[in-house]
Design a protein around this motif. Structure first.
Motif, PDB file in Angstrom:
ATOM      1  N   SER A 216      -7.013  -5.432  -8.714  1.00 38.66           N
ATOM      2  CA  SER A 216      -8.388  -5.812  -9.745  1.00 38.66           C
ATOM      3  C   SER A 216      -8.280  -4.830 -10.912  1.00 38.66           C
ATOM      4  O   SER A 216      -8.872  -4.487 -12.016  1.00 38.66           O
ATOM      5  N   ASP A 217      -7.530  -3.900 -10.949  1.00 35.08           N
ATOM      6  CA  ASP A 217      -7.320  -2.189 -12.174  1.00 35.08           C
ATOM      7  C   ASP A 217      -6.299  -2.682 -12.651  1.00 35.08           C
ATOM      8  O   ASP A 217      -6.210  -2.322 -13.798  1.00 35.08           O
ATOM      9  N   PHE A 218      -4.989  -4.002 -12.085  1.00 34.74           N
ATOM     10  CA  PHE A 218      -4.347  -4.030 -13.385  1.00 34.74           C
ATOM     11  C   PHE A 218      -4.197  -5.150 -14.528  1.00 34.74           C
ATOM     12  O   PHE A 218      -4.886  -6.352 -13.932  1.00 34.74           O
ATOM     13  N   GLN A 219      -3.575  -4.532 -15.430  1.00 34.05           N
ATOM     14  CA  GLN A 219      -3.848  -5.299 -16.772  1.00 34.05           C
ATOM     15  C   GLN A 219      -3.182  -6.401 -16.482  1.00 34.05           C
ATOM     16  O   GLN A 219      -1.694  -5.337 -16.856  1.00 34.05           O
ATOM     17  N   ILE A 220      -2.634  -7.948 -16.260  1.00 35.05           N
ATOM     18  CA  ILE A 220      -1.520  -8.480 -16.964  1.00 35.05           C
ATOM     19  C   ILE A 220      -1.393  -9.093 -17.664  1.00 35.05           C
ATOM     20  O   ILE A 220      -2.377  -9.220 -18.553  1.00 35.05           O
ATOM     21  N   ASP A 221      -0.425  -8.646 -18.876  1.00 33.19           N
ATOM     22  CA  ASP A 221       0.080  -9.108 -19.974  1.00 33.19           C
ATOM     23  C   ASP A 221       0.647 -10.659 -20.226  1.00 33.19           C
ATOM     24  O   ASP A 221       1.962 -11.048 -19.864  1.00 33.19           O
ATOM     25  N   SER A 222      -0.416 -11.452 -20.856  1.00 32.91           N
ATOM     26  CA  SER A 222       0.370 -12.697 -20.950  1.00 32.91           C
ATOM     27  C   SER A 222       1.357 -12.498 -21.641  1.00 32.91           C
ATOM     28  O   SER A 222       2.220 -14.222 -21.780  1.00 32.91           O
ATOM     29  N   GLU A 223       2.309 -11.458 -21.848  1.00 32.37           N
ATOM     30  CA  GLU A 223       3.384 -12.154 -23.072  1.00 32.37           C
ATOM     31  C   GLU A 223       5.041 -11.137 -21.884  1.00 32.37           C
ATOM     32  O   GLU A 223       5.691 -11.340 -22.462  1.00 32.37           O
ATOM     33  N   LYS A 224       4.447 -10.911 -20.694  1.00 31.66           N
ATOM     34  CA  LYS A 224       5.223 -10.625 -19.363  1.00 31.66           C
ATOM     35  C   LYS A 224       5.488 -11.461 -18.550  1.00 31.66           C
ATOM     36  O   LYS A 224       5.046 -11.997 -18.563  1.00 31.66           O
ATOM     37  N   LYS A 225       6.758 -10.880 -18.530  1.00 34.05           N
ATOM     38  CA  LYS A 225       7.736 -12.120 -17.302  1.00 34.05           C
ATOM     39  C   LYS A 225       7.258 -10.811 -16.295  1.00 34.05           C
ATOM     40  O   LYS A 225       7.679  -9.365 -16.278  1.00 34.05           O
ATOM     41  N   TYR A 226       7.045 -11.701 -14.753  1.00 23.93           N
ATOM     42  CA  TYR A 226       6.625 -10.852 -13.938  1.00 23.93           C
ATOM     43  C   TYR A 226       7.373 -11.153 -11.990  1.00 23.93           C
ATOM     44  O   TYR A 226       7.212 -12.427 -12.270  1.00 23.93           O
ATOM     45  N   ALA A 227       7.756  -9.780 -11.679  1.00 23.25           N
ATOM     46  CA  ALA A 227       8.762 -10.527 -10.072  1.00 23.25           C
ATOM     47  C   ALA A 227       7.470  -9.439  -9.016  1.00 23.25           C
ATOM     48  O   ALA A 227       7.140  -8.316  -9.076  1.00 23.25           O
ATOM     49  N   LEU A 228       6.920 -10.604  -8.451  1.00 19.05           N
ATOM     50  CA  LEU A 228       5.843 -10.123  -7.588  1.00 19.05           C
ATOM     51  C   LEU A 228       7.534 -10.110  -6.364  1.00 19.05           C
ATOM     52  O   LEU A 228       7.420 -10.876  -5.988  1.00 19.05           O
ATOM     53  N   ILE A 229       7.038  -8.684  -5.169  1.00 20.32           N
ATOM     54  CA  ILE A 229       8.472  -8.376  -4.049  1.00 20.32           C
ATOM     55  C   ILE A 229       6.738  -8.298  -2.576  1.00 20.32           C
ATOM     56  O   ILE A 229       6.268  -7.939  -2.740  1.00 20.32           O
ATOM     57  N   LEU A 230       7.179  -8.956  -1.966  1.00 21.80           N
ATOM     58  CA  LEU A 230       6.103  -9.539  -0.811  1.00 21.80           C
ATOM     59  C   LEU A 230       7.412  -9.049   0.303  1.00 21.80           C
ATOM     60  O   LEU A 230       8.220  -8.986   0.591  1.00 21.80           O
TER      61      LEU A 230
ATOM     62  N   GLN B 187       1.398  -1.067   0.090  1.00 22.43           N
ATOM     63  CA  GLN B 187      -0.412   0.068  -0.770  1.00 22.43           C
ATOM     64  C   GLN B 187       0.758   1.146   0.088  1.00 22.43           C
ATOM     65  O   GLN B 187       1.178   1.270   1.429  1.00 22.43           O
ATOM     66  N   THR B 188       0.736   2.173  -1.262  1.00 21.94           N
ATOM     67  CA  THR B 188       1.533   3.174  -1.000  1.00 21.94           C
ATOM     68  C   THR B 188       0.934   4.098  -2.195  1.00 21.94           C
ATOM     69  O   THR B 188      -0.107   4.259  -2.566  1.00 21.94           O
ATOM     70  N   SER B 189       1.528   5.441  -2.181  1.00 21.74           N
ATOM     71  CA  SER B 189       1.302   6.382  -2.674  1.00 21.74           C
ATOM     72  C   SER B 189       0.515   6.269  -4.121  1.00 21.74           C
ATOM     73  O   SER B 189       0.083   6.896  -4.682  1.00 21.74           O
ATOM     74  N   SER B 190       1.097   5.274  -4.724  1.00 21.07           N
ATOM     75  CA  SER B 190       0.444   5.498  -6.111  1.00 21.07           C
ATOM     76  C   SER B 190       0.801   3.771  -6.252  1.00 21.07           C
ATOM     77  O   SER B 190       0.495   3.807  -7.155  1.00 21.07           O
ATOM     78  N   SER B 191      -0.115   3.207  -5.189  1.00 22.54           N
ATOM     79  CA  SER B 191      -0.155   1.752  -5.874  1.00 22.54           C
ATOM     80  C   SER B 191      -1.909   2.101  -6.312  1.00 22.54           C
ATOM     81  O   SER B 191      -2.379   3.119  -6.189  1.00 22.54           O
ATOM     82  N   GLN B 192      -1.810   0.630  -6.981  1.00 23.80           N
ATOM     83  CA  GLN B 192      -3.175   0.329  -7.600  1.00 23.80           C
ATOM     84  C   GLN B 192      -4.086  -0.484  -6.987  1.00 23.80           C
ATOM     85  O   GLN B 192      -3.484  -1.370  -6.631  1.00 23.80           O
ATOM     86  N   LEU B 193      -5.359  -0.599  -6.793  1.00 25.25           N
ATOM     87  CA  LEU B 193      -6.188  -2.163  -7.005  1.00 25.25           C
ATOM     88  C   LEU B 193      -5.714  -3.065  -8.010  1.00 25.25           C
ATOM     89  O   LEU B 193      -5.434  -2.722  -9.380  1.00 25.25           O
TER      90      LEU B 193
ATOM     91  N   ILE C 206      10.976  -0.003  -7.712  1.00 22.40           N
ATOM     92  CA  ILE C 206       9.890  -1.087  -8.043  1.00 22.40           C
ATOM     93  C   ILE C 206       9.142   0.274  -8.859  1.00 22.40           C
ATOM     94  O   ILE C 206       8.642   0.861  -8.677  1.00 22.40           O
ATOM     95  N   GLY C 207       8.809  -1.126  -9.966  1.00 15.24           N
ATOM     96  CA  GLY C 207       7.932   0.145 -11.218  1.00 15.24           C
ATOM     97  C   GLY C 207       6.424   0.138 -11.079  1.00 15.24           C
ATOM     98  O   GLY C 207       5.663   1.655 -11.050  1.00 15.24           O
ATOM     99  N   THR C 208       6.372  -0.682 -10.054  1.00 12.44           N
ATOM    100  CA  THR C 208       4.221  -1.272 -10.212  1.00 12.44           C
ATOM    101  C   THR C 208       4.156  -1.338  -8.486  1.00 12.44           C
ATOM    102  O   THR C 208       4.618  -2.664  -8.405  1.00 12.44           O
ATOM    103  N   PHE C 209       3.232  -0.622  -7.925  1.00 15.74           N
ATOM    104  CA  PHE C 209       2.760  -1.137  -6.969  1.00 15.74           C
ATOM    105  C   PHE C 209       1.249  -1.729  -6.777  1.00 15.74           C
ATOM    106  O   PHE C 209       0.472  -0.791  -7.521  1.00 15.74           O
TER     107      PHE C 209
END
Length: 176
Positions: A114-128, A106-112, A143-146
């Protein structure tokens, strides 16, 4: 009549077959997660959804350990993992491998989520992040996206392994 299936009826693959099975382009990074139960649960979830690997950073405990094994139930043997002391080194290595870096925070720039479009052509790293402090402050600028999970009750956070299960599933169903 409905009956529960026995283990032998589930048709699960063995560790060797798992190792040779194509994975989804998803890496989970645990940043200073202190609970061995949370670490084990993330391994077990990672096994369930065929993630590429887990990167353990900072004070995050590493297998083999009895307490991790209790929750992982052997998933530390199937899911690839590495340890990297410095979260920012892990992030830079992932960027070099063309992973999109996603902080679950949860940051000042995070998005829900449910609003994020996951692109099946990309590779993702999720940081917990850590159970109390979240993702390390020194990692935030790299970190580019929250993303955050919508929460409607009185609490402001979820357990790390529960959060991990939700976001791993959300990405897995869109990356398969």
């Amino acid at each position: 009549m409905t009956k529960k299936l026995k283990l032998e009826e589930l048709g699960r693959i063995d560790v060797e077959t798992f190792k040779n099975t194509a994975k989804i382009p998803l890496v989970v990074v645990l940043d200073n997660v202190r609970s061995m139960h949370n670490v084990g649960a993330i391994f077990r979830t990672g096994d369930a959804f065929l993630i590429e690997k887990i990167i353990l950073c900072g004070i995050t405990p590493q297998p083999p350990h009895r307490e991790i094994h209790k929750a992982a139930l052997g998933a530390t043997e199937s899911v690839d993992w590495v340890y990297e002391m410095d979260i920012n080194v892990a992030i830079e290595d992932l960027k070099k491998e063309n992973f999109e870096i996603i902080g679950i925070e949860q940051t000042s720039s995070s998005q829900l989520i449910s609003d994020f479009q996951i692109d099946s052509e990309k590779k993702y790293a999720l940081i917990l992040g850590n159970e109390v402090d979240g993702i390390s402050d020194e990692a935030l600028p790299n970190i580019g996206t929250f993303l955050e999970i919508p929460q409607l009750g009185t609490k402001h956070s979820l357990n790390v392994s529960v959060c991990g299960g939700i976001v791993i599933w959300e990405f897995a169903k869109n990356l398969n």
